[in-house]
Motif scaffolding. Structure first.
Motif, mmCIF file in Angstrom:
data_model
loop_
_atom_site.group_PDB
_atom_site.id
_atom_site.type_symbol
_atom_site.label_atom_id
_atom_site.label_comp_id
_atom_site.label_asym_id
_atom_site.label_seq_id
_atom_site.Cartn_x
_atom_site.Cartn_y
_atom_site.Cartn_z
ATOM 1 N N HIS A 1 -7.158 4.884 -4.240
ATOM 2 C CA HIS A 1 -7.877 5.851 -3.417
ATOM 3 C C HIS A 1 -7.355 7.241 -3.776
ATOM 4 O O HIS A 1 -6.285 7.368 -4.353
ATOM 5 C CB HIS A 1 -7.614 5.605 -1.918
ATOM 6 N N MET A 2 -8.090 8.259 -3.361
ATOM 7 C CA MET A 2 -7.695 9.656 -3.585
ATOM 8 C C MET A 2 -7.282 9.896 -5.048
ATOM 9 O O MET A 2 -6.149 10.340 -5.319
ATOM 10 C CB MET A 2 -6.554 10.050 -2.651
ATOM 11 N N ILE A 3 -8.199 9.585 -5.941
ATOM 12 C CA ILE A 3 -7.986 9.745 -7.393
ATOM 13 C C ILE A 3 -6.632 9.164 -7.837
ATOM 14 O O ILE A 3 -5.904 9.764 -8.640
ATOM 15 C CB ILE A 3 -8.119 11.221 -7.844
ATOM 16 N N GLY A 4 -6.316 8.013 -7.297
ATOM 17 C CA GLY A 4 -5.114 7.313 -7.772
ATOM 18 C C GLY A 4 -3.831 7.703 -7.053
ATOM 19 O O GLY A 4 -2.753 7.201 -7.384
ATOM 20 N N MET A 5 -3.903 8.595 -6.052
ATOM 21 C CA MET A 5 -2.668 9.002 -5.362
ATOM 22 C C MET A 5 -2.217 7.951 -4.355
ATOM 23 O O MET A 5 -1.084 7.953 -3.902
ATOM 24 C CB MET A 5 -2.882 10.325 -4.623
ATOM 25 N N VAL A 6 -3.147 7.091 -3.957
ATOM 26 C CA VAL A 6 -2.843 5.999 -3.024
ATOM 27 C C VAL A 6 -3.384 4.722 -3.660
ATOM 28 O O VAL A 6 -4.484 4.739 -4.215
ATOM 29 C CB VAL A 6 -3.527 6.233 -1.656
ATOM 30 N N TYR A 7 -2.603 3.662 -3.615
ATOM 31 C CA TYR A 7 -3.088 2.430 -4.247
ATOM 32 C C TYR A 7 -2.507 1.200 -3.549
ATOM 33 O O TYR A 7 -1.546 1.290 -2.778
ATOM 34 C CB TYR A 7 -2.738 2.420 -5.742
ATOM 35 N N THR A 8 -3.128 0.059 -3.837
ATOM 36 C CA THR A 8 -2.660 -1.207 -3.264
ATOM 37 C C THR A 8 -2.264 -2.140 -4.402
ATOM 38 O O THR A 8 -3.007 -2.284 -5.381
ATOM 39 C CB THR A 8 -3.788 -1.868 -2.438
ATOM 40 N N LEU B 1 0.878 -1.182 0.000
ATOM 41 C CA LEU B 1 0.000 0.000 0.000
ATOM 42 C C LEU B 1 0.905 1.219 0.000
ATOM 43 O O LEU B 1 1.799 1.320 0.864
ATOM 44 C CB LEU B 1 -0.875 -0.016 1.262
ATOM 45 N N ASP B 2 0.712 2.119 -0.971
ATOM 46 C CA ASP B 2 1.610 3.287 -0.988
ATOM 47 C C ASP B 2 1.034 4.405 -1.847
ATOM 48 O O ASP B 2 -0.071 4.270 -2.387
ATOM 49 C CB ASP B 2 3.007 2.883 -1.466
ATOM 50 N N THR B 3 1.819 5.455 -1.973
ATOM 51 C CA THR B 3 1.390 6.608 -2.771
ATOM 52 C C THR B 3 2.082 6.578 -4.135
ATOM 53 O O THR B 3 3.143 5.970 -4.284
ATOM 54 C CB THR B 3 1.777 7.926 -2.067
ATOM 55 N N GLY B 4 1.465 7.264 -5.100
ATOM 56 C CA GLY B 4 2.071 7.335 -6.431
ATOM 57 C C GLY B 4 1.473 8.481 -7.225
ATOM 58 O O GLY B 4 0.508 9.117 -6.798
ATOM 59 N N VAL C 1 -5.938 17.005 -13.013
ATOM 60 C CA VAL C 1 -6.287 17.912 -11.909
ATOM 61 C C VAL C 1 -5.668 17.386 -10.613
ATOM 62 O O VAL C 1 -5.063 18.134 -9.838
ATOM 63 C CB VAL C 1 -7.823 18.048 -11.771
ATOM 64 N N ALA C 2 -5.804 16.072 -10.391
ATOM 65 C CA ALA C 2 -5.224 15.472 -9.186
ATOM 66 C C ALA C 2 -3.717 15.694 -9.158
ATOM 67 O O ALA C 2 -3.116 15.907 -8.103
ATOM 68 C CB ALA C 2 -5.542 13.982 -9.149
ATOM 69 N N PHE C 3 -3.084 15.680 -10.342
ATOM 70 C CA PHE C 3 -1.633 15.853 -10.422
ATOM 71 C C PHE C 3 -1.205 17.228 -9.885
ATOM 72 O O PHE C 3 -0.164 17.353 -9.232
ATOM 73 C CB PHE C 3 -1.171 15.658 -11.875
ATOM 74 N N LEU C 4 -2.069 18.259 -10.103
ATOM 75 C CA LEU C 4 -1.756 19.604 -9.606
ATOM 76 C C LEU C 4 -1.711 19.622 -8.068
ATOM 77 O O LEU C 4 -0.898 20.318 -7.472
ATOM 78 C CB LEU C 4 -2.783 20.617 -10.108
ATOM 79 N N PHE C 5 -2.603 18.850 -7.441
ATOM 80 C CA PHE C 5 -2.599 18.759 -5.974
ATOM 81 C C PHE C 5 -1.418 17.911 -5.498
ATOM 82 O O PHE C 5 -0.867 18.111 -4.426
ATOM 83 C CB PHE C 5 -3.893 18.101 -5.468
ATOM 84 N N PHE C 6 -1.069 16.960 -6.344
ATOM 85 C CA PHE C 6 -0.028 16.003 -5.985
ATOM 86 C C PHE C 6 1.362 16.676 -5.911
ATOM 87 O O PHE C 6 2.152 16.373 -5.012
ATOM 88 C CB PHE C 6 -0.034 14.881 -7.039
ATOM 89 N N ILE C 7 1.631 17.605 -6.836
ATOM 90 C CA ILE C 7 2.974 18.195 -6.930
ATOM 91 C C ILE C 7 3.460 18.793 -5.596
ATOM 92 O O ILE C 7 4.530 18.425 -5.111
ATOM 93 C CB ILE C 7 3.066 19.241 -8.075
ATOM 94 N N PRO C 8 2.664 19.714 -4.950
ATOM 95 C CA PRO C 8 3.176 20.271 -3.683
ATOM 96 C C PRO C 8 3.360 19.215 -2.593
ATOM 97 O O PRO C 8 4.323 19.270 -1.815
ATOM 98 C CB PRO C 8 2.119 21.305 -3.278
ATOM 99 N N MET C 9 2.441 18.215 -2.581
ATOM 100 C CA MET C 9 2.580 17.155 -1.558
ATOM 101 C C MET C 9 3.862 16.368 -1.792
ATOM 102 O O MET C 9 4.613 16.061 -0.878
ATOM 103 C CB MET C 9 1.380 16.185 -1.642
#
Ligand SMILES: C[S@@+](CC[C@H](N)C(=O)[O-])C[C@H]1O[C@@H](n2cnc3c(N)ncnc32)[C@H](O)[C@@H]1O
Length: 214
Positions: A200-207, A151-154, A160-168
């Motif tokens: 989960h979270m529009i693909g930012m977290v997955y298993t 389980l991890d992030t990616g 749109v989700a990618f724009l939120f992802f960059i700062p994180m």
């Protein structure tokens, strides 16, 4: 200082805050659910030997133990501070008959070949200095018919989700030595058949469910 020592010292520094941040409702509730789903995906029947790589404060050890009658779960980490916390949890939750923790660097593990029935790693692969070596080691210590759940992030594919992802991603790299943009599926692919079983979270977290390549 080598990369591995830097990771260990970062988590040594964080060990007393780690659960407080993780228990913060907006993060804590979904994380708990994703972790429970990952544990369910292990499909434990009760007598397995399970490895929790980078166990941290041992958050999932108690839930895994609840599935095991005759089996054992071992949590490993390279941060002595995190190991202290997970030991305390084992004592507090009274699961010492089933669960234990120990120092082990998964990139050069002390465990013998074909030792574990199941391996689980929650939010660990993005922190490892050498994930390809880890994939090799996992395929060595996992039994040939065993299963690994990651389980991890990616990186999300949604723009749109990618724009939120960059700062994180940038703050995780800077403050946590965590590589949220790492393609863990591609890394594991050389040793395992990898299937993404949920997002989960529009693909930012997955298993990922991983079986050793035949
Ligand atoms: C983000 S934390 C995740 C902790 C826990 N799995 C969870 O979900 O709460 C990553 C953990 O992996 C550990 N770690 C990093 N590199 C490691 C390695 N080479 N071998 C074992 N553990 C490692 C860190 O010390 C840290 O405790």
């Amino acid at each position: 200082m080598a990369d591995k020592e830097k990771v260990a010292s970062r988590y040594d520094m964080w060990n007393s805050f780690y659960d407080k941040i993780d228990n913060f409702p907006i993060i804590g509730r979904p994380q708990k659910k994703w972790k429970s789903q990952a544990i369910e995906s292990l499909e434990l029947s009760g007598d397995e030997r399970v490895l929790d790589i980078g166990t941290g404060t041992g958050q999932i050890l108690t839930e895994i133990s609840s599935y095991l009658d005759n089996g054992k779960v071992i949590g490993t980490d390279i941060s002595k501070g995190m190991l202290r916390r997970s030991k305390r949890r084992i004592e507090k939750d009274g699961i010492g008959e089933i669960a234990s923790v120990r120092y082990d660097d998964i990139e050069n593990s002390q465990f013998p070949d074909n030792y574990f029935d199941r391996i689980i790693a929650t939010f660990t692969f993005t922190t490892l200095p050498n994930p390809r070596k880890t994939a090799e080691e996992c395929s060595r210590i996992l039994k040939k018919d065993g299963k690994m759940i990651v389980l991890d992030t990616g990186k999300p594919s949604n723009k749109v989700a990618f724009l939120f992802f960059i700062p994180m991603m940038l703050s995780a790299k800077l403050f946590g030595r965590t590589h949220m943009d790492r393609d863990i599926g591609e890394i594991l692919n050389s040793n395992f058949d990898v299937e993404r079983i949920n997002s989960h979270m529009i693909g930012m977290v997955y298993t990922l469910k991983c079986k050793i390549k035949k």
